[in-house]
Design an enzyme around this catalytic site. Sequence first.
Site, PDB file in Angstrom:
ATOM      1  CG  ASP A   1      -4.527  54.426  45.907  1.00  0.00           C
ATOM      2  OD1 ASP A   1      -4.284  55.039  44.937  1.00  0.00           O
ATOM      3  OD2 ASP A   1      -3.527  53.969  46.648  1.00  0.00           O
ATOM      4  CE  LYS A   2      -4.502  55.163  38.134  1.00  0.00           C
ATOM      5  NZ  LYS A   2      -3.394  55.339  37.163  1.00  0.00           N
ATOM      6  CG  HIS A   3      -0.408  50.380  40.962  1.00  0.00           C
ATOM      7  ND1 HIS A   3       0.690  51.077  41.409  1.00  0.00           N
ATOM      8  CD2 HIS A   3       0.293  49.400  40.223  1.00  0.00           C
ATOM      9  CE1 HIS A   3       1.969  50.557  41.234  1.00  0.00           C
ATOM     10  NE2 HIS A   3       1.550  49.452  40.195  1.00  0.00           N
ATOM     11  CB  SER A   4      -0.951  52.572  35.958  1.00  0.00           C
ATOM     12  OG  SER A   4      -0.344  52.508  34.783  1.00  0.00           O
TER      13      SER A   4
ATOM     14  CB  THR B   1       2.536  60.295  38.901  1.00  0.00           C
ATOM     15  OG1 THR B   1       1.673  59.227  37.953  1.00  0.00           O
ATOM     16  CG2 THR B   1       1.750  61.309  39.222  1.00  0.00           C
TER      17      THR B   1
ATOM     18  CE  LYS C   1       5.532  49.306  45.583  1.00  0.00           C
ATOM     19  NZ  LYS C   1       6.664  49.090  44.810  1.00  0.00           N
ATOM     20  CE  LYS C   2      -0.816  52.221  44.614  1.00  0.00           C
ATOM     21  NZ  LYS C   2      -1.218  53.780  44.527  1.00  0.00           N
TER      22      LYS C   2
ATOM     23  CB  SER D   1       6.552  44.431  44.380  1.00  0.00           C
ATOM     24  OG  SER D   1       7.172  45.625  44.374  1.00  0.00           O
TER      25      SER D   1
ATOM     26  NE  ARG E   1      11.240  41.839  42.209  1.00  0.00           N
ATOM     27  CZ  ARG E   1       9.911  42.482  42.150  1.00  0.00           C
ATOM     28  NH1 ARG E   1       9.675  43.054  43.150  1.00  0.00           N
ATOM     29  NH2 ARG E   1       9.454  42.265  40.904  1.00  0.00           N
TER      30      ARG E   1
HETATM   31  N1  URA Z   1       5.902  48.050  40.012  1.00  0.00           N
HETATM   32  C1  URA Z   1       6.150  47.790  41.628  1.00  0.00           C
HETATM   33  O1  URA Z   1       5.639  48.354  42.366  1.00  0.00           O
HETATM   34  N2  URA Z   1       6.824  46.439  41.712  1.00  0.00           N
HETATM   35  C2  URA Z   1       7.156  45.791  40.819  1.00  0.00           C
HETATM   36  O2  URA Z   1       7.589  44.703  41.400  1.00  0.00           O
HETATM   37  C3  URA Z   1       6.706  46.136  39.304  1.00  0.00           C
HETATM   38  C4  URA Z   1       6.412  47.038  39.230  1.00  0.00           C
END
Ligand code: URA
Length: 436
Positions: free
Chosen positions: A81-84, A121, A188-189, A184, A169
């Site tokens: 997986d990837k996350h930006s 996305t 999720k990831k 956070s 937040r």
């Molecule tokens: N993206 C997220 O999923 N969580 C954060 O706290 C900041 C950016």
Amino acid sequence: MKTAVEMIEAKKRGQTASREELRAFFGGYMEGKVADYQMSAYLMAVCLNGLEPSETLALTECIIESGTSRPRENFGRPVIDKHSTGGVGDKPTIVLLPLLACMGALVPTLAGRGLGHTGGTVDKLEAIPGLRQMFSWEEGQRLLKENGAAFMTQSDEVARLDKRLYALRDVTGTVDSIGLITSSILGKKLSESLDGLVLDVKYGSGAFMRTFEEAEKLARSLHKVSTSFGVRTEVLLTDMNEPLGEWAGNGVEVMEAMRMLRGEKTEERFYNVTMSLAESMCRLAFPNDRKDFRKELEQKLKSGEAYERFLKMISGQGASAETVSKLDEILAPPEHCLVVKAPESGYLREIDTFALGKLLITLGAGRKVLTDKIDHKPGLRFKLRRGEYVDKGEAIMEVYSSRALDISEIPEIFSIGLEPPETGEYIHHLNKQAEK
Ligand code: URA
């Protein structure tokens, strides 16, 4: 066990909570025993005093466990997986999913919507009429099995604690904490059973982390927590002092991503950032393979295989044959075009990329409030990059909008000077960075 007030008091004094204390506190919040106002006070204390690595790890665990994620079947493929962390014109995910699937990986990315001034996305892909991105577990599994990747968004069942904390937040000025952001994102990831994770941490005027130093701290925190969950992890730090690619918006970014998938020439930074992320994903997916992944990836683009996979993915997700045959027309920018010209000759020194993100929101391409409907058509086209020389009156940017615009509606975004700015590398590898 400490009460909510004791937890807040302790964090206010900068004390470190134990794993058990944090589990009881966040568990109590999910059960309604800790009130939103108490959690807000705690989050503010965290923003002021930070979370220790052990606390970040414990909070990440709490977020993962708050959801009802099920381990995915991997169909005999490595799960990657990837996350930006987000920016303007940030579209590599649209290319990476079909491309990595062609390489033999399974890519169960759950993408998000726009956040603040940055695009998402899910919003971009909604420019394709009929495309569905929310699926039941079984449907998602079927799509992943068929194509190796699917454009999916997160269901309400994943990482429930993060959903509630993030909403708090967002409205209490407590987003910008390295520990909270780390837990956070990874909460999720890591709810997916991953073999590898590539993180693209952006820095600069269009990123949440404005300086390289801040971004590097976040990158280290993400790397530490992700690897301690046993997930092979690579982190890239990439420059967001200018938008990524030639286009920013929704439909226009999908169009630009499709051009790359078809092996056509695209803007250099967009191409190189996407390929660097793809190479990292390959290294993690196939750790025993020492071959030249770049060459093979390029081949998948040039041969049309990656584009074919993209079309198969969107067809399987609801895009009709007619939509697929008219994609270029559907994703083209709208007719109104305002050209922003250089007021004087000189070098393009700075770009206020945050202001570009805000401009897209003004054009309707992003949300001011959660309930806003997105206009998928508007877009910005960048004619120049930082450091290039521009003559007075030459076009710097084209603004495509659904209504006629006046130049007075465009804020000051570009600064021009007689000296060229410092422009260096725009892709940094965290682990190589550590070796310097
Ligand atoms: N993206 C997220 O999923 N969580 C954060 O706290 C900041 C950016």
